[in-house]
Design a protein around this motif. Structure first.
Motif, PDB file in Angstrom:
ATOM      1  N   ARG A   1       0.835  -1.200   0.000  1.00  0.00           N
ATOM      2  CA  ARG A   1       0.000   0.000   0.000  1.00  0.00           C
ATOM      3  C   ARG A   1       0.867   1.245   0.000  1.00  0.00           C
ATOM      4  NH1 ARG A   1      -3.158   1.066   5.296  1.00  0.00           N
ATOM      5  NH2 ARG A   1      -1.443   2.502   5.631  1.00  0.00           N
TER       6      ARG A   1
ATOM      7  N   ARG B   1      -3.991   8.347   2.742  1.00  0.00           N
ATOM      8  CA  ARG B   1      -5.198   7.714   3.270  1.00  0.00           C
ATOM      9  C   ARG B   1      -5.557   6.500   2.433  1.00  0.00           C
ATOM     10  NH1 ARG B   1     -10.760   8.564   2.307  1.00  0.00           N
ATOM     11  NH2 ARG B   1     -10.300  10.359   0.982  1.00  0.00           N
ATOM     12  N   PRO B   2      -5.742   5.339   3.063  1.00  0.00           N
ATOM     13  CA  PRO B   2      -6.090   4.131   2.303  1.00  0.00           C
ATOM     14  C   PRO B   2      -7.422   4.290   1.593  1.00  0.00           C
ATOM     15  CG  PRO B   2      -5.397   3.591   4.534  1.00  0.00           C
ATOM     16  CD  PRO B   2      -5.552   5.067   4.490  1.00  0.00           C
ATOM     17  N   LYS B   3      -7.551   3.659   0.455  1.00  0.00           N
ATOM     18  CA  LYS B   3      -8.787   3.698  -0.303  1.00  0.00           C
ATOM     19  C   LYS B   3      -9.924   3.080   0.516  1.00  0.00           C
ATOM     20  CE  LYS B   3     -10.796   2.333  -4.755  1.00  0.00           C
ATOM     21  NZ  LYS B   3     -10.560   1.617  -6.026  1.00  0.00           N
ATOM     22  N   GLY B   4     -11.036   3.802   0.567  1.00  0.00           N
ATOM     23  CA  GLY B   4     -12.187   3.318   1.319  1.00  0.00           C
ATOM     24  C   GLY B   4     -12.265   3.827   2.743  1.00  0.00           C
ATOM     25  N   GLN B   5     -11.169   4.391   3.262  1.00  0.00           N
ATOM     26  CA  GLN B   5     -11.199   4.907   4.631  1.00  0.00           C
ATOM     27  C   GLN B   5     -11.952   6.228   4.665  1.00  0.00           C
ATOM     28  OE1 GLN B   5      -7.716   6.802   6.893  1.00  0.00           O
ATOM     29  NE2 GLN B   5      -7.683   4.689   7.638  1.00  0.00           N
ATOM     30  N   ASP B   6     -12.787   6.397   5.680  1.00  0.00           N
ATOM     31  CA  ASP B   6     -13.586   7.608   5.785  1.00  0.00           C
ATOM     32  C   ASP B   6     -12.702   8.833   5.950  1.00  0.00           C
ATOM     33  OD1 ASP B   6     -15.875   6.139   5.587  1.00  0.00           O
ATOM     34  OD2 ASP B   6     -16.187   5.976   7.756  1.00  0.00           O
ATOM     35  N   GLY B   7     -13.026   9.900   5.244  1.00  0.00           N
ATOM     36  CA  GLY B   7     -12.351  11.177   5.399  1.00  0.00           C
ATOM     37  C   GLY B   7     -13.324  12.213   5.942  1.00  0.00           C
TER      38      GLY B   7
ATOM     39  N   THR C   1      -9.217 -11.602   4.114  1.00  0.00           N
ATOM     40  CA  THR C   1      -9.651 -10.357   3.481  1.00  0.00           C
ATOM     41  C   THR C   1     -10.553 -10.659   2.286  1.00  0.00           C
ATOM     42  OG1 THR C   1      -7.624  -9.222   4.168  1.00  0.00           O
ATOM     43  CG2 THR C   1      -8.859  -8.252   2.343  1.00  0.00           C
TER      44      THR C   1
END
Length: 440
Positions: free
Chosen positions: A41, A45-51, A310
């Motif tokens: 990775r 910010r990882p993809k899918g993590q809420d911002g 996963t």
């Protein structure tokens, strides 16, 4: 030569290859080296993590800014037509000042001559008192953000204009903690005792100038921190969770855990990896090679099972068998290579290889049970913040103060894991009616 090797081995001990804390590394602190393999990775910010993005508010206070003169010719724009408008919103908090509510308890006299006075609300226990919101904020700053008592009092005055004495803050903590100890901690302990998987750990804590121990028992939804003068079974029995626990207990190889036979043991592989890295750092020849082979096998088993879960699949049994055989051969050969135990260092190596060999099922339980993690990091996370508090503010002066701190941290951590706002939970506790999770 054996003594020289032992001394060199001691010099090579660090937080990267043992259970020593990072603070003990001093100026010789090694470069950070994660025990986990690369995830692939990228940074950010990882993809899918809420911002969090500021969105336009629908009902703001409006201040209109109208130009008075033309920027081109300089004429007045008093009678000019409005043709466009742009907007910018500024999100801020208003100036804060204490809100004082005077409760007046009226007394009425009946025709019979009896005087009846209205009851005061629960929070108005004296002619002038601070309310539960201010008390909750004070406890939050002290045991949530680790300010000292005096700095908490100063912060309340600076932020809210409330002149609070340090003794008042201490009183809030005591009242809040006693309610939690009486009403909440027994529920948390019962929930952990009846959980299918729980994590256990302990760490040193200076109390009254002496070494005491902070014990942690936790699940994904509950945290119980307890302070005791002892580290082993005497403390664990007094806390009461482990004697009645019958699920899978994730912990390190500290011997007292093994005295509890009603539960299933799952040993922490992060600890095993650190110990194996120490072998590779201090040994040579076949012994170092066997340790490196064991490290590789454990890491590949971890990645294999993590990737499979996963994807909501079971790990490839052929690959699992290959890496399990790779691990077993490494520890069996390592135990044979160190069987002479000719030095203190070699005895240490031998004990590690034998433990990995004889307790193979406990170390590899994460492979067969999806509910069991690879390591005991969740337990270490529960004691990380208390350790930070000790580093920031020093040791606990009294045992009672340490117990109150542990109770409030248990309450805060459990509330957060169950999606309850920390400050709201503390305000509830300050009213004498703390939030309580559903009993098991």
């Amino acid at each position: 030569m054996g003594r020289i090797a032992d001394l060199e081995g001691r010099l090579k001990l660090s937080s990267a290859n043992s259970s020593k804390p990072p603070s003990s590394d001093g100026l010789a602190k090694p470069a950070p080296k994660s025990l986990r393999p690369r995830s692939g990775r990228g940074p950010g910010r990882p993809k899918g993590q809420d911002g969090v993005t500021l969105e336009r508010f629908a009902d703001p206070d409006v201040v209109r800014h109208v130009p008075a003169v033309c920027a081109g010719c300089g004429d007045s724009l008093a009678d000019a037509d409005e043709v466009d408008m742009t907007w910018r919103q500024v999100v801020d908090v208003p100036p804060v000042k204490p809100q004082v509510t005077e409760h007046q308890m009226v007394t009425l006299v009946c025709r019979c001559g009896h005087h009846t006075t209205a009851e005061a609300p629960a929070e108005a226990v004296a002619p002038i008192v601070y309310g539960p919101r201010l008390a909750g904020i004070g406890v939050y700053l002290l045991h949530g953000q680790f300010l000292s008592v005096s700095r908490t009092a100063a912060a309340l005055k600076d932020l809210f204009g409330a002149p609070v004495a340090a003794g008042t803050v201490a009183g809030w903590v005591k009242r809040t903690a006693l309610g939690i100890i009486d009403r909440v901690l027994p529920v948390i302990a019962g929930r952990i005792t009846n959980a299918p998987v729980a994590h256990f750990d302990e760490t040193g804590m200076r109390v009254e100038g002496r070494l005491a121990w902070l014990h942690s028992a936790s699940t994904s939804t509950d945290v119980l921190l307890s302070v005791h003068a002892k580290r082993g079974t005497k403390a664990m029995d007094a806390i009461g969770v482990l004697p009645a626990f019958a699920g899978v207990a994730v912990h390190d190889a500290w011997a007292p855990y093994d005295t509890y036979t009603s539960m299933i043991h799952a040993l922490c592989n992060a600890h095993a990896l650190r110990e194996l890295i120490y072998v590779t750092d201090t040994a040579t020849g076949p012994v170092a090679d066997h340790a490196q082979q064991a490290i590789t096998a454990l890491r590949r088993l971890n990645r294999l099972t993590a990737d499979a879960r996963t994807a909501d699949q079971n790990p490839d049994p052929e690959k699992v068998g290959r890496y399990q055989h790779m691990l077993r051969s490494a520890v069996v050969l390592g135990a044979q290579a160190t069987a002479a135990r000719a030095s203190k260092l070699e005895r240490k190596y031998h004990a590690l290889f034998v433990r990995l060999r004889d307790r193979r099922d406990d170390y590899l339980r994460f492979v067969t049970d999806p509910a069991v993690p690879f390591d005991n990091n969740p337990a270490e996370q529960t004691i990380r913040m208390p350790k930070l508090r000790i580093k920031v503010s020093g040791s606990m002066r009294t045992t009672t103060g340490a117990e109150h701190f542990a109770a409030i941290r248990s309450y805060i951590a459990t509330a957060a894991r169950q999606g309850i706002d920390t400050l709201d939970a503390l305000i509830q506790a300050a009213t004498g009616n703390p939030w309580t999770p559903t009993p098991a």
